[in-house]
Motif scaffolding. Structure first.
Motif, PDB file in Angstrom:
ATOM      1  N   ARG A   1      77.231  19.355   4.267  1.00  0.00           N
ATOM      2  CA  ARG A   1      78.140  18.217   4.310  1.00  0.00           C
ATOM      3  C   ARG A   1      78.553  17.832   2.897  1.00  0.00           C
TER       4      ARG A   1
ATOM      5  N   TRP B   1      74.318  24.189   8.275  1.00  0.00           N
ATOM      6  CA  TRP B   1      75.289  23.097   8.214  1.00  0.00           C
ATOM      7  C   TRP B   1      75.166  22.435   6.845  1.00  0.00           C
TER       8      TRP B   1
ATOM      9  N   GLY C   1      85.514  22.930   8.328  1.00  0.00           N
ATOM     10  CA  GLY C   1      84.966  21.591   8.267  1.00  0.00           C
ATOM     11  C   GLY C   1      85.433  20.683   9.383  1.00  0.00           C
TER      12      GLY C   1
ATOM     13  N   TRP D   1      82.243  30.282   5.147  1.00  0.00           N
ATOM     14  CA  TRP D   1      82.379  28.853   5.420  1.00  0.00           C
ATOM     15  C   TRP D   1      83.362  28.619   6.556  1.00  0.00           C
TER      16      TRP D   1
ATOM     17  N   ARG E   1      78.423  19.229  -2.381  1.00  0.00           N
ATOM     18  CA  ARG E   1      78.168  19.707  -1.035  1.00  0.00           C
ATOM     19  C   ARG E   1      76.670  19.966  -0.898  1.00  0.00           C
TER      20      ARG E   1
ATOM     21  N   GLN F   1      85.220  16.307  10.298  1.00  0.00           N
ATOM     22  CA  GLN F   1      84.890  15.010   9.717  1.00  0.00           C
ATOM     23  C   GLN F   1      83.983  14.207  10.635  1.00  0.00           C
TER      24      GLN F   1
ATOM     25  N   GLU G   1      84.404  24.932  13.539  1.00  0.00           N
ATOM     26  CA  GLU G   1      83.595  23.778  13.921  1.00  0.00           C
ATOM     27  C   GLU G   1      84.328  22.874  14.903  1.00  0.00           C
TER      28      GLU G   1
ATOM     29  N   MET H   1      82.416  15.252   5.402  1.00  0.00           N
ATOM     30  CA  MET H   1      82.958  16.442   6.052  1.00  0.00           C
ATOM     31  C   MET H   1      81.785  17.390   6.251  1.00  0.00           C
ATOM     32  N   TYR H   2      81.622  17.875   7.472  1.00  0.00           N
ATOM     33  CA  TYR H   2      80.520  18.780   7.798  1.00  0.00           C
ATOM     34  C   TYR H   2      81.057  20.198   7.951  1.00  0.00           C
ATOM     35  N   TYR H   3      80.366  21.130   7.306  1.00  0.00           N
ATOM     36  CA  TYR H   3      80.794  22.522   7.286  1.00  0.00           C
ATOM     37  C   TYR H   3      79.725  23.426   7.882  1.00  0.00           C
TER      38      TYR H   3
END
Length: 126
Positions: free
Chosen positions: A38, A36, A119, A116, A45, A121, A6, A93-95
C-alpha cells in the motif's frame, strides 16, 4: 509475463471491513509468492502481507498484524486481502504484487517485486 488486476477497493468507516481480490494471469512459473502493498500520498510504498503460492505460509507487516489476512484460491488464480478493524491510517492505494523469493519475508520489500497490479483505492473515514 504475469498480469495482476485488483478489485474490491472502496470507502468504509473506521472499524469496518473490506476484502480485496487480485486476479492473476500469465506465466505462473515466473512467481512463487504474492503480496499486497500500500502507498499513501507522500509516503513510501510498504509491504502489508505476503504468501507463498504453493505453501500455506504468510507474513505480515507490523501495522496490520491481527487485523489483515492474506489468502489464495489457486483454482481461481486469485489472491485475497481481508481487512478488518480498519483505521483511517489504512487509507491508501493498495497494490497486488508477484515475485520469486527464497525467503518469504523478502516479499514485503518492494525491491523483490517483479510484477505489479494497477492498484485499488481504500479510504477509511473516522
Amino acid at each position: 509475463q504475469v498480469q495482476l488486476v485488483e478489485y474490491g477497493g472502496g470507502s468504509v468507516q473506521a472499524g469496518g471491513s473490506l476484502r480485496l481480490s487480485c486476479v492473476v494471469s500469465g506465466k505462473t512459473s515466473s512467481r512463487n509468492s504474492m503480496a499486497w502493498f500500500r502507498q499513501a500520498p507522500g509516503q513510501e510504498r510498504e509491504g502489508v502481507a505476503c504468501i507463498y503460492t504453493d505453501y500455506d505460509s504468510q507474513r505480515y507487516g507490523d501495522s496490520v498484524k491481527g487485523r489483515f489476512t492474506i489468502s489464495q484460491d489457486n483454482a481461481k488464480n486469485t489472491v485475497y486481502l481481508q481487512m478488518n478493524s480498519l483505521r483511517p491510517e489504512d487509507t491508501a492505494m493498495y497494490y497486488c504484487a508477484a515475485g520469486s523469493v527464497a525467503r518469504l519475508l523478502d516479499m514485503l520489500n518492494r525491491d523483490f517485486v517483479r510484477y505489479w497490479g494497477q492498484g485499488t483505492q481504500v479510504t477509511v473515514s473516522s
